[in-house]
Design an enzyme around this catalytic site. Structure first.
Site, PDB file in Angstrom:
ATOM      1  N   CYS A 178       0.824  -1.208   0.000  1.00 49.03           N
ATOM      2  CA  CYS A 178       0.000   0.000   0.000  1.00 49.03           C
ATOM      3  C   CYS A 178       0.859   1.260   0.000  1.00 49.03           C
ATOM      4  O   CYS A 178       1.850   1.340   0.721  1.00 49.03           O
ATOM      5  CB  CYS A 178      -0.867  -0.031   1.255  1.00 49.03           C
ATOM      6  SG  CYS A 178      -1.824   1.443   1.511  1.00 49.03           S
ATOM      7  N   THR A 180      -0.964   4.331   0.115  1.00 47.19           N
ATOM      8  CA  THR A 180      -1.997   5.336   0.401  1.00 47.19           C
ATOM      9  C   THR A 180      -1.462   6.468   1.282  1.00 47.19           C
ATOM     10  O   THR A 180      -1.742   7.648   1.035  1.00 47.19           O
ATOM     11  CB  THR A 180      -3.204   4.659   1.091  1.00 47.19           C
ATOM     12  OG1 THR A 180      -3.726   3.670   0.212  1.00 47.19           O
ATOM     13  CG2 THR A 180      -4.290   5.662   1.441  1.00 47.19           C
ATOM     14  N   ASP A 209      -7.000  -5.793   9.107  1.00 50.62           N
ATOM     15  CA  ASP A 209      -6.617  -5.930   7.702  1.00 50.62           C
ATOM     16  C   ASP A 209      -5.511  -4.948   7.322  1.00 50.62           C
ATOM     17  O   ASP A 209      -5.713  -3.736   7.352  1.00 50.62           O
ATOM     18  CB  ASP A 209      -7.873  -5.684   6.843  1.00 50.62           C
ATOM     19  CG  ASP A 209      -7.582  -5.783   5.362  1.00 50.62           C
ATOM     20  OD1 ASP A 209      -6.591  -6.434   4.977  1.00 50.62           O
ATOM     21  OD2 ASP A 209      -8.359  -5.202   4.582  1.00 50.62           O
ATOM     22  N   GLY A 210      -4.360  -5.501   6.944  1.00 49.80           N
ATOM     23  CA  GLY A 210      -3.285  -4.659   6.410  1.00 49.80           C
ATOM     24  C   GLY A 210      -2.103  -4.570   7.338  1.00 49.80           C
ATOM     25  O   GLY A 210      -2.226  -4.143   8.488  1.00 49.80           O
TER      26      GLY A 210
HETATM   27  P1  IMP Z   1      -1.062  -7.126   3.556  1.00 46.23           P
HETATM   28  O1  IMP Z   1      -1.658  -8.330   4.244  1.00 46.23           O
HETATM   29  O2  IMP Z   1      -0.224  -6.287   4.460  1.00 46.23           O
HETATM   30  O3  IMP Z   1      -0.348  -7.499   2.306  1.00 46.23           O
HETATM   31  O4  IMP Z   1      -2.294  -6.179   3.172  1.00 46.23           O
HETATM   32  C1  IMP Z   1      -3.407  -6.638   2.408  1.00 46.23           C
HETATM   33  C2  IMP Z   1      -4.471  -5.576   2.436  1.00 46.23           C
HETATM   34  O5  IMP Z   1      -4.012  -4.369   1.767  1.00 46.23           O
HETATM   35  C3  IMP Z   1      -5.752  -5.919   1.681  1.00 46.23           C
HETATM   36  O6  IMP Z   1      -6.602  -6.775   2.400  1.00 46.23           O
HETATM   37  C4  IMP Z   1      -6.367  -4.541   1.451  1.00 46.23           C
HETATM   38  O7  IMP Z   1      -7.077  -4.078   2.584  1.00 46.23           O
HETATM   39  C5  IMP Z   1      -5.137  -3.647   1.271  1.00 46.23           C
HETATM   40  N1  IMP Z   1      -4.861  -3.317  -0.138  1.00 46.23           N
HETATM   41  C6  IMP Z   1      -4.952  -4.096  -1.240  1.00 46.23           C
HETATM   42  N2  IMP Z   1      -4.537  -3.436  -2.337  1.00 46.23           N
HETATM   43  C7  IMP Z   1      -4.177  -2.204  -1.922  1.00 46.23           C
HETATM   44  C8  IMP Z   1      -3.656  -1.061  -2.606  1.00 46.23           C
HETATM   45  O8  IMP Z   1      -3.380  -1.055  -3.799  1.00 46.23           O
HETATM   46  N3  IMP Z   1      -3.444   0.042  -1.838  1.00 46.23           N
HETATM   47  C9  IMP Z   1      -3.723   0.064  -0.498  1.00 46.23           C
HETATM   48  N4  IMP Z   1      -4.156  -1.001   0.189  1.00 46.23           N
HETATM   49  C10 IMP Z   1      -4.385  -2.127  -0.522  1.00 46.23           C
END
Ligand code: IMP
Length: 340
Positions: A178, A180, A209-210
């Site tokens: 991300c 953002t 989430d995230g």
């Molecule tokens: P990770 O588990 O840290 O890889 O985060 C996954 C989460 O990132 C997903 O479930 C979404 O909520 C979020 N996400 C997915 N695509 C994007 C993006 O392009 N920008 C920002 N957040 C994202």
């Protein structure tokens, strides 16, 4: 100004325990209108994480997968069918947006067997989401579980619960892919959002989430009040993720893991590229997702046992967070490599 904490800022203090075997520990939780899941893990609705193979594997292991929405309605329905066709008891979720054909998409996926509809937008505290939740509740009632997000604040969590969400994805700007916060300056560390939203008196489930990097982060998320976690990067590169294996001579096989707001994903799924809030990344192939999930289960159980807790609820009542300094964050890592 409010100060915030993230996963690496804290540790859980070990507690007195009478747990003699980790098999005494139940890490399951209940999703409204769906039932009990043995594993509180949900795979993210991303085009490099959840298609039908991942959804089937997640359910087989006790969790659940949310099939991404970056496809046509017939393509998404076919993915649901592959999971649900022979096995009506299979629990599969589908992501939808809030514009154009979202009700039709939801209806077709529910007819094909989907039991969870996930209103999947980057900024969930929005009038479009209120409208979508209103329409979905009126259309499906308690026939399906309605998940929505993402949000970062208690006010947003309560609003989405009041608008009809049965579970809410909590976390803005923390995802591994991300950008953002860089692009927009907005976001809240995911652990802080969990802590803030966990005091809600609404009965919607909280999905962290995230930014979850390891089973330790999962345990911290649960201890802070999450009922479930949603994972992207921890599952990326497993056999069940959609996408080609990249084979380069002399290199380990790899796969792409990308944010859905990355330039690459937007180019593939939309006519135009707007705000780029994600990146695409190459990750090593990891083998069957079952291996990754097994390690996660062992880590969560072990985590609960350190807090002397036999369930997620007990963990939440017993957990004692302590803040660590940057030096203790270093000590918390496997620091032998930095000495060589
Ligand atoms: P990770 O588990 O840290 O890889 O985060 C996954 C989460 O990132 C997903 O479930 C979404 O909520 C979020 N996400 C997915 N695509 C994007 C993006 O392009 N920008 C920002 N957040 C994202």
């Amino acid at each position: 100004m409010k100060s915030t904490i993230c996963f690496d800022d804290v540790l859980l203090e070990p507690q007195y325990s009478e747990i003699c075997s980790r098999s005494e520990i139940d890490i399951g939780n209940t999703l409204k209108n769906v039932g009990r899941l043995n594993l509180p893990v949900i795979s993210a609705p991303m085009d490099t994480i959840t298609g039908s193979k991942m959804a089937m594997a997640m359910f087989a292991f006790g969790g659940v997968g949310i099939i991404h929405r970056y496809n046509s309605i017939p393509q998404q329905v076919a993915k649901v069918h592959n999971a649900c066709f022979n096995e009506q008891r299979h629990v599969v979720g589908v992501a939808i947006g809030v514009n154009n054909d979202f009700v039709n998409r939801a209806k077709k996926c529910v007819d094909a067997g989907a039991k969870i509809i996930c209103v999947d937008v980057a900024h969930g505290h929005h009038s479009n989401v209120r409208h979508a939740l209103n329409v979905l509740k009126n259309t499906f009632g308690s026939q399906v579980h309605i998940m929505a997000g993402n949000v970062a604040t208690l006010e947003a969590f309560n609003d989405l619960a009041d608008w009809g969400a049965d579970s809410i994805r909590v976390g803005i700007g923390g995802g591994s892919i991300c950008s953002t916060r860089i692009q927009t300056g907005h976001g809240v560390p995911t652990l802080q959002s969990i802590i803030d939203c966990s005091v809600s008196d609404r009965d919607a489930s909280l999905i962290a989430d995230g930014g979850i990097k390891n089973s330790g982060d999962i345990v911290k998320a649960m201890a802070a009040g999450a009922d479930f976690v949603m994972l992207g990067s921890m599952l990326a590169g497993t056999d069940e993720t959609p996408g080609e294996v990249i084979k380069t001579p002399g290199c380990q096989p790899q796969k792409v893991y990308r944010g859905m707001a990355s330039k690459e994903a937007q180019r593939d799924w939309r006519d135009k590229i707007s705000s780029i809030e994600g990146v695409a990344h190459i990750v090593p192939c990891k083998g069957p997702v079952e291996n990754t999930l097994s390690e996660i289960v062992v880590g969560i159980r072990s985590g609960l046992s350190y807090s002397g807790a036999r369930s997620i609820l007990e963990l939440q009542s017993k957990a004692v967070f302590i803040k660590q300094s940057s030096q203790s964050t270093f000590e918390s890592s496997t620091h032998i490599t930095s000495r060589l």
